[in-house]
Design a protein around this motif. Structure first.
Motif, PDB file in Angstrom:
ATOM      1  N   ALA A  81       0.840  -1.204   0.000  1.00 26.65           N
ATOM      2  CA  ALA A  81       0.000   0.000   0.000  1.00 26.65           C
ATOM      3  C   ALA A  81       0.875   1.253   0.000  1.00 26.65           C
ATOM      4  CB  ALA A  81      -0.928  -0.005   1.218  1.00 26.65           C
ATOM      5  N   LEU A  82       1.972   1.210   0.736  1.00 26.81           N
ATOM      6  CA  LEU A  82       2.899   2.351   0.748  1.00 26.81           C
ATOM      7  C   LEU A  82       3.507   2.565  -0.639  1.00 26.81           C
ATOM      8  CD1 LEU A  82       4.609   4.497   2.350  1.00 26.81           C
ATOM      9  CD2 LEU A  82       6.367   2.716   2.482  1.00 26.81           C
ATOM     10  N   HIS A  83       3.879   1.464  -1.288  1.00 26.92           N
ATOM     11  CA  HIS A  83       4.495   1.581  -2.615  1.00 26.92           C
ATOM     12  C   HIS A  83       3.510   2.126  -3.646  1.00 26.92           C
ATOM     13  CE1 HIS A  83       7.794  -1.521  -1.421  1.00 26.92           C
ATOM     14  NE2 HIS A  83       7.958  -0.339  -0.870  1.00 26.92           N
ATOM     15  N   ARG A  84       2.254   1.726  -3.490  1.00 28.60           N
ATOM     16  CA  ARG A  84       1.210   2.242  -4.374  1.00 28.60           C
ATOM     17  C   ARG A  84       1.075   3.753  -4.158  1.00 28.60           C
ATOM     18  NH1 ARG A  84      -2.285  -1.840  -3.137  1.00 28.60           N
ATOM     19  NH2 ARG A  84      -3.369  -0.638  -1.569  1.00 28.60           N
ATOM     20  N   TYR A  85       1.078   4.146  -2.891  1.00 27.08           N
ATOM     21  CA  TYR A  85       0.973   5.569  -2.548  1.00 27.08           C
ATOM     22  C   TYR A  85       2.179   6.349  -3.072  1.00 27.08           C
ATOM     23  CZ  TYR A  85       0.756   9.797   0.309  1.00 27.08           C
ATOM     24  OH  TYR A  85       0.730  11.103   0.719  1.00 27.08           O
ATOM     25  N   MET A  86       3.352   5.730  -2.962  1.00 20.81           N
ATOM     26  CA  MET A  86       4.577   6.378  -3.438  1.00 20.81           C
ATOM     27  C   MET A  86       4.454   6.683  -4.941  1.00 20.81           C
ATOM     28  SD  MET A  86       8.398   4.846  -2.769  1.00 20.81           S
ATOM     29  CE  MET A  86       8.839   5.301  -1.129  1.00 20.81           C
ATOM     30  N   ASN A  87       3.933   5.733  -5.683  1.00 21.71           N
ATOM     31  CA  ASN A  87       3.768   5.943  -7.124  1.00 21.71           C
ATOM     32  C   ASN A  87       2.695   6.993  -7.423  1.00 21.71           C
ATOM     33  OD1 ASN A  87       5.539   4.858  -9.007  1.00 21.71           O
ATOM     34  ND2 ASN A  87       4.724   2.782  -8.755  1.00 21.71           N
ATOM     35  N   GLU A  88       1.661   7.041  -6.565  1.00 14.10           N
ATOM     36  CA  GLU A  88       0.649   8.090  -6.756  1.00 14.10           C
ATOM     37  C   GLU A  88       1.269   9.474  -6.564  1.00 14.10           C
ATOM     38  OE1 GLU A  88      -2.915   5.262  -5.009  1.00 14.10           O
ATOM     39  OE2 GLU A  88      -2.519   7.166  -3.999  1.00 14.10           O
ATOM     40  N   ARG A  89       2.116   9.580  -5.552  1.00 14.98           N
ATOM     41  CA  ARG A  89       2.782  10.871  -5.290  1.00 14.98           C
ATOM     42  C   ARG A  89       3.769  11.220  -6.394  1.00 14.98           C
ATOM     43  NH1 ARG A  89       3.743  12.494  -0.110  1.00 14.98           N
ATOM     44  NH2 ARG A  89       4.917  14.105  -1.169  1.00 14.98           N
ATOM     45  N   LEU A  90       4.493  10.193  -6.876  1.00 15.73           N
ATOM     46  CA  LEU A  90       5.463  10.433  -7.955  1.00 15.73           C
ATOM     47  C   LEU A  90       4.765  10.884  -9.231  1.00 15.73           C
ATOM     48  CD1 LEU A  90       7.956   7.459  -7.452  1.00 15.73           C
ATOM     49  CD2 LEU A  90       8.481   9.892  -7.196  1.00 15.73           C
ATOM     50  N   ALA A  91       3.541  10.403  -9.417  1.00 16.26           N
ATOM     51  CA  ALA A  91       2.790  10.774 -10.632  1.00 16.26           C
ATOM     52  C   ALA A  91       2.581  12.283 -10.704  1.00 16.26           C
ATOM     53  CB  ALA A  91       1.450  10.036 -10.658  1.00 16.26           C
ATOM     54  N   GLU A  92       2.552  12.946  -9.540  1.00 18.58           N
ATOM     55  CA  GLU A  92       2.407  14.407  -9.527  1.00 18.58           C
ATOM     56  C   GLU A  92       3.609  15.080 -10.189  1.00 18.58           C
ATOM     57  OE1 GLU A  92       1.999  15.321  -5.367  1.00 18.58           O
ATOM     58  OE2 GLU A  92       0.285  13.957  -5.149  1.00 18.58           O
ATOM     59  N   TYR A  93       4.717  14.362 -10.249  1.00 15.74           N
ATOM     60  CA  TYR A  93       5.934  14.888 -10.883  1.00 15.74           C
ATOM     61  C   TYR A  93       6.136  14.281 -12.274  1.00 15.74           C
ATOM     62  CZ  TYR A  93       7.167  16.148  -6.048  1.00 15.74           C
ATOM     63  OH  TYR A  93       7.178  16.653  -4.772  1.00 15.74           O
ATOM     64  N   GLY A  94       5.167  13.480 -12.736  1.00 15.73           N
ATOM     65  CA  GLY A  94       5.322  12.794 -14.016  1.00 15.73           C
ATOM     66  C   GLY A  94       6.318  11.651 -13.937  1.00 15.73           C
ATOM     67  N   ALA A  95       6.591  11.177 -12.732  1.00 15.91           N
ATOM     68  CA  ALA A  95       7.580  10.103 -12.545  1.00 15.91           C
ATOM     69  C   ALA A  95       6.881   8.821 -12.101  1.00 15.91           C
ATOM     70  CB  ALA A  95       8.604  10.513 -11.496  1.00 15.91           C
ATOM     71  N   HIS A  96       7.520   7.685 -12.304  1.00 16.27           N
ATOM     72  CA  HIS A  96       6.978   6.440 -11.758  1.00 16.27           C
ATOM     73  C   HIS A  96       8.072   5.404 -11.538  1.00 16.27           C
ATOM     74  CE1 HIS A  96       7.088   5.381 -16.055  1.00 16.27           C
ATOM     75  NE2 HIS A  96       7.265   4.145 -15.629  1.00 16.27           N
ATOM     76  N   ILE A  97       7.784   4.501 -10.607  1.00 17.83           N
ATOM     77  CA  ILE A  97       8.665   3.368 -10.337  1.00 17.83           C
ATOM     78  C   ILE A  97       8.018   2.143 -10.980  1.00 17.83           C
ATOM     79  CG2 ILE A  97       9.524   1.839  -8.501  1.00 17.83           C
ATOM     80  CD1 ILE A  97       9.630   4.544  -6.796  1.00 17.83           C
ATOM     81  N   ASP A  98       8.809   1.420 -11.799  1.00 13.78           N
ATOM     82  CA  ASP A  98       8.249   0.294 -12.547  1.00 13.78           C
ATOM     83  C   ASP A  98       8.059  -0.944 -11.680  1.00 13.78           C
ATOM     84  OD1 ASP A  98       8.140   1.135 -15.521  1.00 13.78           O
ATOM     85  OD2 ASP A  98      10.086   1.866 -14.827  1.00 13.78           O
TER      86      ASP A  98
END
Ligand SMILES: [Zn+2]
Length: 386
Positions: free
Chosen positions: A293-310
């Motif tokens: 759940a934390l990793h999912r949240y991390m990717n949601e936050r990164l999306a605000e910067y146009g970034a993502h973890i694969d």
């Protein structure tokens, strides 16, 4: 998100082409067909897969093990054939979600899983529009709701069942039998009782149970089997401020500049892969569910910067509690798994960490590895939570 993949197929129609492996393991572009399915599910956000296995299941277990591309892999085994409905019903015992994706192990269909989730019907079917065909049955739809499944017959144009479903678990849990065909007894029989929605997709579709399709897949799936390059990142202290045993989303704080830095590697065509020691799981501070759940949240936050973890690879062990393992850094196990599962060329990869063991693990795999130092960790360590 959880998915059940039906991987118990006997491969009867393929028997003259592939005889010594279960059908989903038939080689396509020098890798098991099932990999294309799991790669696709992982890229679309599935975090946990239950493989419903039967015939020659040891081949599948040996290949995928308990984790693949950071997803947890669980096996639901049938000793005698339960048929598709029975296999799904049994596999649901290993799932915790109310709605679970169900995917045929011998078809590949590139669909929008989120579009399926937006449908509220208890059963959602992914369908594909085809022209001039005779080897598939068709699906009859009115106002987005499925009215009937029709048998195979020559057809000029129509919608076919793509073999990917989103199922409300009660449909199968409440079904009185344990051995039955999902297609015959649920889909074809219960359209009047159960609301079934259809989501049409124009994505690539192939059914390797059909020998001509299987032969064609060797060419058409090539582009889905590239050699990749990756930027590996340690997590705590490298991407986010290390507060020791981070698992609550509200405690996540990115190190300044890291989301933008990750975005650069995304833009340059690198897979961005996190490799993280998570001894907090061995210590019982949090579970894999909280971590996901934390990793999912991390990717949601990164999306605000146009970034993502694969992908996130993690070691849940601690040597004093669970004994030695091959994945806890400085051991190279997580990186080795990622190299194999993402078809990476180590010479084209790079690793960033904040600890000597990060660099050591990367270098063991022949990957150029760099230490990142940052002041925010020092500040955080002064006020760290024990
Ligand atoms: Zn480990």
């Amino acid at each position: 998100m959880e998915a059940i993949v039906l991987a118990g197929g006997f491969g009867t129609r393929l028997a003259h082409v592939v005889s010594d492996v279960p059908k989903p393991m038939a080689p396509v572009c020098n890798r098991p067909f099932l990999r294309f399915i799991l790669d696709d599910l992982q890229a679309k956000g599935i975090e946990r897969v239950v493989l419903a296995v039967g015939y020659k299941q040891e081949v599948i277990r040996d290949y995928f093990g308990a984790h693949y591309r950071g997803m947890q892999i669980v096996y639901s085994s049938e000793d005698t054939p339960l048929f598709t409905g029975g296999a799904i019903k049994k596999a649901l015992q290993s799932c915790s979600a109310e709605r679970v994706f169900v995917v045929n192990g011998d078809t590949f269909f590139d669909v929008d899983l989120h579009a399926m989730q937006r449908e509220s019907a208890p059963l959602v079917v992914a369908v594909k529009r085809m022209k001039k065909f005779s080897r598939y049955g068709t699906v009859q739809i009115e106002d987005g709701r499925i009215q009937a499944f029709r048998e195979k017959q020559p057809c000029d144009e129509g919608l076919i069942n793509g073999g990917i479903y989103l199922v409300n678990r009660t449909i199968l849990e409440d079904y009185p039998k344990d051995k039955f065909s999902f297609e015959n007894e649920i889909l074809e029989t219960k359209t009047a009782e159960i609301e079934m929605a259809a989501v049409e997709s124009e994505g690539y579709f192939i059914d390797i149970g059909i020998p001509e399709d299987y032969a064609a897949a060797q060419e058409t799936m090539k582009e889905r089997a590239p050699i990749n390059k990756a930027a590996f990142f340690d997590r705590d202290g490298t991407i986010n401020v290390d507060i020791h045993y981070l698992y609550r989303p509200e405690d996540l704080k990115f190190i300044a500049g890291m989301p933008e830095f990750i975005r650069k590697w995304n833009d340059w065509g690198y897979k961005v892969i996190v490799v993280t020691n998570q001894a907090g799981i061995a210590r019982g501070y949090y579970g894999e569910k909280e971590m996901r759940a934390l990793h999912r949240y991390m990717n949601e936050r990164l999306a605000e910067y146009g970034a993502h973890i694969d992908a996130f690879y993690y070691c849940p062990h601690h040597p004093e509690i669970t004994g030695p393992c091959h994945c806890r850094k400085p051991e190279p196990g997580m990186i080795e798994d990622a190299i194999r599962e993402f078809d990476l060329d180590p010479a084209q990869c790079i690793l960033f960490g904040d600890k000597p063991w990060d660099v050591e693990a990367g270098e063991k795999c022949g990957i150029k590895s760099e230490m990142i130092e940052n002041k925010e960790n020092e500040d955080a360590s002064k006020t760290k939570r024990e």
